[in-house]
Design an enzyme around this catalytic site. Sequence first.
Site, short mmCIF file in Angstrom:
data_model
loop_
_atom_site.label_atom_id
_atom_site.label_comp_id
_atom_site.label_asym_id
_atom_site.label_seq_id
_atom_site.Cartn_x
_atom_site.Cartn_y
_atom_site.Cartn_z
N HIS A 1 44.29 48.50 43.38
CA HIS A 1 42.95 48.20 43.89
C HIS A 1 42.56 49.22 44.96
CE1 HIS A 1 44.86 44.39 42.56
NE2 HIS A 1 43.71 44.27 41.92
N ASP B 1 47.90 51.83 45.20
CA ASP B 1 47.73 50.43 44.80
C ASP B 1 46.69 50.37 43.66
OD1 ASP B 1 48.18 47.46 46.22
OD2 ASP B 1 46.25 47.62 45.16
N HIS C 1 43.12 46.41 52.56
CA HIS C 1 41.74 45.89 52.41
C HIS C 1 41.07 45.57 53.75
CE1 HIS C 1 42.02 45.86 48.12
NE2 HIS C 1 42.98 44.96 48.08
N ASP D 1 51.21 47.10 42.06
CA ASP D 1 50.45 46.26 41.12
C ASP D 1 49.72 47.06 40.05
OD1 ASP D 1 48.73 47.28 43.01
OD2 ASP D 1 47.85 45.37 43.59
ZN LIG Z 1 46.33 45.66 44.89
#
Ligand SMILES: [Zn+2]
Length: 357
Positions: free
Chosen positions: A209, A207, A171, A297
Site C-alpha cells: 500500500h 509495502d 500511513h 504484504d
Molecule cells: Zn500495507
Amino acid sequence: MTLPVPVVWSEDCLLHEPGGEVWLGVREDGTEVPARALVLRDTLMAAGAPVVPARPHDDGILRTVHDPELVDHLARLWPDWVAAGFPAQYGRDRAVPYVFPTTGLLAGLPLRSPPAVHGRAGRFCYDTMTLVGPGSWAAIRGAVDAALTAADLVGSGERLAYALCRPPGHHVTRAAYGGSCYLNNAAIAAQALLAAGAGRVAVIDIDAHHGNGTQMIFYDRPDVWYGSLHVDPGAGWFPHYAGYAAERGRGDGDGFNRNLPLPPGTGDDDWLAALDALCAEARALGPDAVVVSLGLDAAATDPESPVRVTEAGYRTAGRMVASLAPTVLIQEGGYDLPTLGALALATLEGAATTAYS
Ligand SMILES: [Zn+2]
C-alpha cells in the site's frame, strides 16, 4: 548462513491488541495481530540474527516529525476512554472514533479539542480501522524506540539494521493516523539519520500500500526523498486519496517524491522493474542513508493486497535496496502468518549479501 543483520526488538510491541477493526461498518477480527511480531522475531532469531533490545529514546525526534498534539492525544486516549466509563459501563472495549473533523465540516473554524473523549477520538484519526486499547500506547512508543535504535546503529557505522516495528507506521501523516498505524516509524528513522549527520535520506517503500503518511511528512522537503511502489489506489485500494503518479512533491520538495502505482495482480517481474526504477532515481541523488518501509504484504500469499510477489522477489528486492547506502529496514505491513517469517528472512538475507560484500 547465519543472518548477520541486527534485529531491533521491543517486547512492548506485543502489548497492542487492536481487537479487530471496524471495516465498512462491521467489526472484524483484523490481521494486524501480535502474532505477526512473534513470527518475525522467532524466524529471524532461528536464522542466527543478533537481537538488539530497543533503547528508550526521548521525544525529541518524535515531536519534530509529528504534531506534538497527536503524540499527546495517543498517550491520553485510552486512559481518558476508561475514565469516561466506556469499557466498564457501555461495553466499548476499544477507542473507536465516530466523528471526524474534516476540512469541510470545519469550513474555516478552528480545530477544537472537544472535552468529551468520544468526540475527541476522531480529531487525529482518519478511519475506523485503527483501534486503541489498553496496551496500544506502550506498543506504539516501543515501535518508535525500535526505529530510533536501528537508526542509531546505522548512524554510528552499521551497514544494515532491521527494526521489528509493530504497530506499523507509514500511513501516519504529521498530524493524522489511520491504516492500522499510529506513529510513523520510518519517517522518525529518516529524521534521526538526518540528525546523525546524513545530508540526504532516501525512503523506499515496498509495502503493498502507498505510504501516504511518509509522503506527506516530507512532501515539501528536499532532504528526504520518498519513493513508493504499491497497488494503484485508483483501482480501489487503501489509502484511496493518495499514492497517484502525479504526486511529485511541492515547493522545495518538488521532484523529491515518486509514486509508481501498479495494477492488481502485479508479479515479480514488473514489481522488481518498478523497484529498479525507484533505486536508480534514489541512487542519482547520492543518499547518505536509506530507510526501507518493508511491507511484506505485496506477497502473493497475503490476504490484504492483490500484489503477487514471491519470496524470491523479496530476496532480490533486499539485495537492490541495500546496495544504495547504509540501510535501516522498518517493518510495515505483512499479514500471512504462515509465510511472514520466510519473507522477512529472504529480504534480510538479500540485503545482507550486498551490505556486507
Ligand atoms: Zn500495507
